[in-house]
Design a protein around this motif. Structure first.
Motif, mmCIF file in Angstrom:
data_model
loop_
_atom_site.group_PDB
_atom_site.id
_atom_site.type_symbol
_atom_site.label_atom_id
_atom_site.label_comp_id
_atom_site.label_asym_id
_atom_site.label_seq_id
_atom_site.Cartn_x
_atom_site.Cartn_y
_atom_site.Cartn_z
ATOM 1 N N GLU A 1 48.375 16.741 -15.743
ATOM 2 C CA GLU A 1 48.129 15.370 -16.027
ATOM 3 C C GLU A 1 47.416 14.445 -15.311
ATOM 4 O O GLU A 1 46.368 13.806 -15.156
ATOM 5 N N GLN A 2 47.968 14.541 -13.961
ATOM 6 C CA GLN A 2 47.195 13.807 -12.818
ATOM 7 C C GLN A 2 45.886 14.335 -12.618
ATOM 8 O O GLN A 2 44.849 13.625 -12.583
ATOM 9 N N ALA A 3 45.428 15.605 -12.703
ATOM 10 C CA ALA A 3 44.131 16.370 -12.615
ATOM 11 C C ALA A 3 43.160 15.679 -13.539
ATOM 12 O O ALA A 3 42.145 15.634 -13.169
ATOM 13 N N LYS A 4 43.435 15.411 -14.604
ATOM 14 C CA LYS A 4 42.799 14.911 -15.763
ATOM 15 C C LYS A 4 42.057 13.740 -15.456
ATOM 16 O O LYS A 4 40.968 13.560 -15.858
ATOM 17 N N THR A 5 42.638 12.763 -14.739
ATOM 18 C CA THR A 5 42.295 11.395 -14.148
ATOM 19 C C THR A 5 41.825 11.365 -12.669
ATOM 20 O O THR A 5 41.652 10.077 -12.024
ATOM 21 N N ALA A 6 42.310 12.277 -11.926
ATOM 22 C CA ALA A 6 42.157 12.079 -10.463
ATOM 23 C C ALA A 6 40.901 11.655 -10.150
ATOM 24 O O ALA A 6 40.790 10.704 -9.105
ATOM 25 N N SER A 7 39.471 12.107 -10.265
ATOM 26 C CA SER A 7 38.448 11.738 -9.916
ATOM 27 C C SER A 7 37.982 9.997 -10.442
ATOM 28 O O SER A 7 37.465 9.343 -9.751
ATOM 29 N N LEU A 8 38.510 10.068 -11.648
ATOM 30 C CA LEU A 8 38.272 8.573 -12.079
ATOM 31 C C LEU A 8 39.198 7.610 -11.188
ATOM 32 O O LEU A 8 38.713 6.508 -11.028
ATOM 33 N N ILE A 9 40.453 7.892 -10.977
ATOM 34 C CA ILE A 9 41.176 6.932 -10.260
ATOM 35 C C ILE A 9 40.849 6.888 -8.905
ATOM 36 O O ILE A 9 40.669 5.620 -8.298
ATOM 37 N N LEU A 10 40.459 7.967 -8.203
ATOM 38 C CA LEU A 10 39.782 7.884 -6.779
ATOM 39 C C LEU A 10 38.729 6.849 -6.850
ATOM 40 O O LEU A 10 38.680 6.050 -6.059
ATOM 41 N N SER A 11 37.889 7.108 -7.719
ATOM 42 C CA SER A 11 36.557 6.096 -7.957
ATOM 43 C C SER A 11 37.039 4.633 -8.030
ATOM 44 O O SER A 11 36.417 3.621 -7.517
#
Length: 126
Positions: A35-45
């Motif tokens: 679940e974390q991996a699904k949004t990791a790049s969006l959260i980082l951005s």
């Protein structure tokens, strides 16, 4: 979706592309990691944008239950990718996210406040 994530409880290594340098002895709940991996790049951005816009040096990450598990993983993830920022993670009803090696990593590298209600009451109705 949350129930399915909770049931996916095999321990697995963190994705080295998301969590570079994390020792292979560190294992986490597969469902939480997925679940974390699904949004990791969006959260980082989004966090990079907010830090830049507000010249922030501290970021607080908060979650409850499944969200607390993801917030904790994001706290580890973000601190590996962003320098010069202090991350504080607050988890309400935080479940066990990983093995002892993960807990040791969190203790050494993450500012974590874990809040549970000591007086939880469950009512059963017939």
């Amino acid at each position: 979706q949350t129930d399915l994530t909770d049931l996916d409880f095999v321990l697995t290594n963190l994705d080295p592309t998301l969590f570079p340098g994390i020792d292979s002895s560190v294992l986490v709940h597969n469902g939480f990691a997925n679940e974390q991996a699904k949004t990791a790049s969006l959260i980082l951005s989004a966090v990079q944008t907010a830090i830049s816009a507000h010249e922030a040096t501290k970021v607080t990450i908060v979650g409850h239950s499944l969200g607390a598990a993801i917030a904790l993983l994001d706290g580890v993830y973000l601190s590996l990718h962003l320098d010069g920022v202090t991350f504080i993670t607050i988890g309400y009803g935080l479940p066990r996210v990983g093995n002892q090696a993960f807990a040791n990593y969190v203790d050494a590298h993450v500012s974590l406040t874990h809040i549970n209600n000591k007086l939880s009451v469950f009512y059963l109705y017939n």
